[in-house]
Design a protein around this motif. Structure first.
Motif, PDB file in Angstrom:
ATOM      1  N   TRP A 135      40.519  64.793  30.365  1.00  0.00           N
ATOM      2  CA  TRP A 135      40.525  66.100  29.718  1.00  0.00           C
ATOM      3  C   TRP A 135      41.068  67.188  30.626  1.00  0.00           C
ATOM      4  O   TRP A 135      41.610  68.191  30.148  1.00  0.00           O
ATOM      5  N   GLY A 154      34.310  69.523  23.981  1.00  0.00           N
ATOM      6  CA  GLY A 154      34.072  70.946  24.210  1.00  0.00           C
ATOM      7  C   GLY A 154      32.766  71.445  23.621  1.00  0.00           C
ATOM      8  O   GLY A 154      32.473  72.647  23.720  1.00  0.00           O
ATOM      9  N   ASP A 214      38.642  67.056  21.116  1.00  0.00           N
ATOM     10  CA  ASP A 214      38.338  68.192  21.979  1.00  0.00           C
ATOM     11  C   ASP A 214      37.141  68.997  21.457  1.00  0.00           C
ATOM     12  O   ASP A 214      36.440  69.653  22.230  1.00  0.00           O
ATOM     13  N   ILE A 217      44.500  73.083  21.908  1.00  0.00           N
ATOM     14  CA  ILE A 217      43.056  72.835  21.960  1.00  0.00           C
ATOM     15  C   ILE A 217      42.401  73.731  20.915  1.00  0.00           C
ATOM     16  O   ILE A 217      42.105  74.903  21.159  1.00  0.00           O
ATOM     17  N   MET A 248      45.139  62.707  23.477  1.00  0.00           N
ATOM     18  CA  MET A 248      43.882  63.418  23.240  1.00  0.00           C
ATOM     19  C   MET A 248      43.196  62.997  21.949  1.00  0.00           C
ATOM     20  O   MET A 248      41.965  62.914  21.893  1.00  0.00           O
ATOM     21  N   PHE A 271      37.057  73.613  29.164  1.00  0.00           N
ATOM     22  CA  PHE A 271      38.387  74.045  28.718  1.00  0.00           C
ATOM     23  C   PHE A 271      38.764  75.443  29.213  1.00  0.00           C
ATOM     24  O   PHE A 271      39.463  76.185  28.524  1.00  0.00           O
ATOM     25  N   LEU A 287      44.064  69.454  29.156  1.00  0.00           N
ATOM     26  CA  LEU A 287      44.030  70.916  29.183  1.00  0.00           C
ATOM     27  C   LEU A 287      45.253  71.486  29.887  1.00  0.00           C
ATOM     28  O   LEU A 287      45.919  72.390  29.370  1.00  0.00           O
TER      29      LEU A 287
END
Length: 319
Positions: free
Chosen positions: A281, A64, A60, A169, A116, A229, A285
């Motif tokens: 994703w 991200g 992530d 996350i 993830m 996110f 999330l």
């Protein structure tokens, strides 16, 4: 030759936790990497670890786009980059990395984490604390700067700087103590990679290593989808695209407002998880907000020591 025997002085440099010492002395990953460190540094193996710290980005953190921001943060806080490796978690390595936390977490969280953590390559960083004085190890100072899941994050914690949306996350992981750094290198790297990383740490040009990492970050980001996110934006987009029925969105928002949680399977039946790309994703999330995360009445088996614990060891009268 058999395994090297750790002296009392070695253990004191590795951890303040008697329980961790009991567990790690028999741990395969710790034992393997300790032998590598002895091969590289000899009698000074434990001393060599003092200023070192380890940070590993989670997938992530890649998706991200938090890697550059993290590197800037650690450098501003007095850590310099002395080595890195491109790595990829799998369902086994992520279980081993957090072995003593999984008793606290639900099997729903295990399913989510398996999805993830195996989604993309990422990077492991080896850092040196330029402010190290011989009391608080670099690992411990970095862990304190990151911020603990057990306490609210302050504005100067890395979790706040990275704007972590929740307790799933979180974008990156750090080793808690020198003993954890040793063990986790054994989980994430093979023998030759570990030895090369440890050998290079003592003579690395931090500016050149940082420049090389940023080049690799650019290549990985170019090959990887980006996700913001933001849960509200994501739900609105999913509903607008017809990928999430309005009643399902209402159920998700009910959970987020404090209603009964959704199991991983319940969410997957409503919003089937993709295997890659933005849709994967999106699912990660949403799941991070609605699935049950912790088992009531359980705690982690190895709470992380803090800088105060290490400083207390050096207080007058503590020996």
């Amino acid at each position: 030759m058999g395994d090297s025997v750790l002296r009392e002085s070695d253990w004191r440099a590795l951890t303040v936790s008697p329980r961790k010492r009991e567990l790690f002395v028999e741990d395969l990953y710790f034992r393997e990497t300790w032998e590598d460190l002895v091969r590289v540094a000899g009698e000074r193996a434990a001393e060599t670890l003092g200023p070192l710290a380890m940070l590993a980005f989670k997938p992530d953190g890649v998706v991200g786009r938090r890697m550059r921001r993290t590197l800037s943060f650690v450098e501003e806080e007095g850590f310099e980059l002395v080595g890195f490796e491109r790595v990829r978690y799998n369902r086994h390595s992520m279980r081993e990395l957090w072995r003593w936390d999984w008793n606290l977490y639900t099997t729903d969280r295990l399913a989510l984490s398996s999805l993830m953590h195996s989604a993309t390559d990422t990077f492991l960083l080896l850092l040196r604390d330029t402010a190290h004085t011989g009391v608080t190890p670099g690992t411990v100072r970095l862990a304190d700067l990151k911020g603990s899941v057990l306490h609210p994050w302050g504005p100067r914690h890395l979790r706040s700087v990275l704007r972590a949306p929740n307790k799933v996350i979180k974008f990156c992981h750090v080793a808690d103590e020198p003993a954890d750094l040793v063990r986790e290198l054994g989980i994430l790297l093979d023998r030759e990679s570990r030895r090369e990383l440890l050998r290079g740490a003592g003579e690395a040009d931090a500016d050149k290593v940082s420049a090389a990492l940023l080049e690799e970050v650019g290549r990985l980001e170019a090959a990887t989808v980006e996700h913001g996110f933001d849960i509200d934006e994501t739900l609105e987009r999913l509903t607008g695209e017809g990928r999430l029925p309005k009643d399902a969105e209402a159920r998700i928002r009910e959970v987020m407002a404090g209603g009964p949680r959704m199991s991983f399977d319940e969410l997957a039946a409503t919003m089937p998880p993709a295997t890659d790309g933005l849709a994967l994703w999106d699912f990660v999330l949403v799941a991070s907000w609605v699935t049950p995360l912790e088992r009531e009445g359980h705690v982690g088996l190895l709470p992380a020591p803090t800088a105060a614990d290490w400083q207390g060891r050096h207080a007058p009268g503590t020996g």
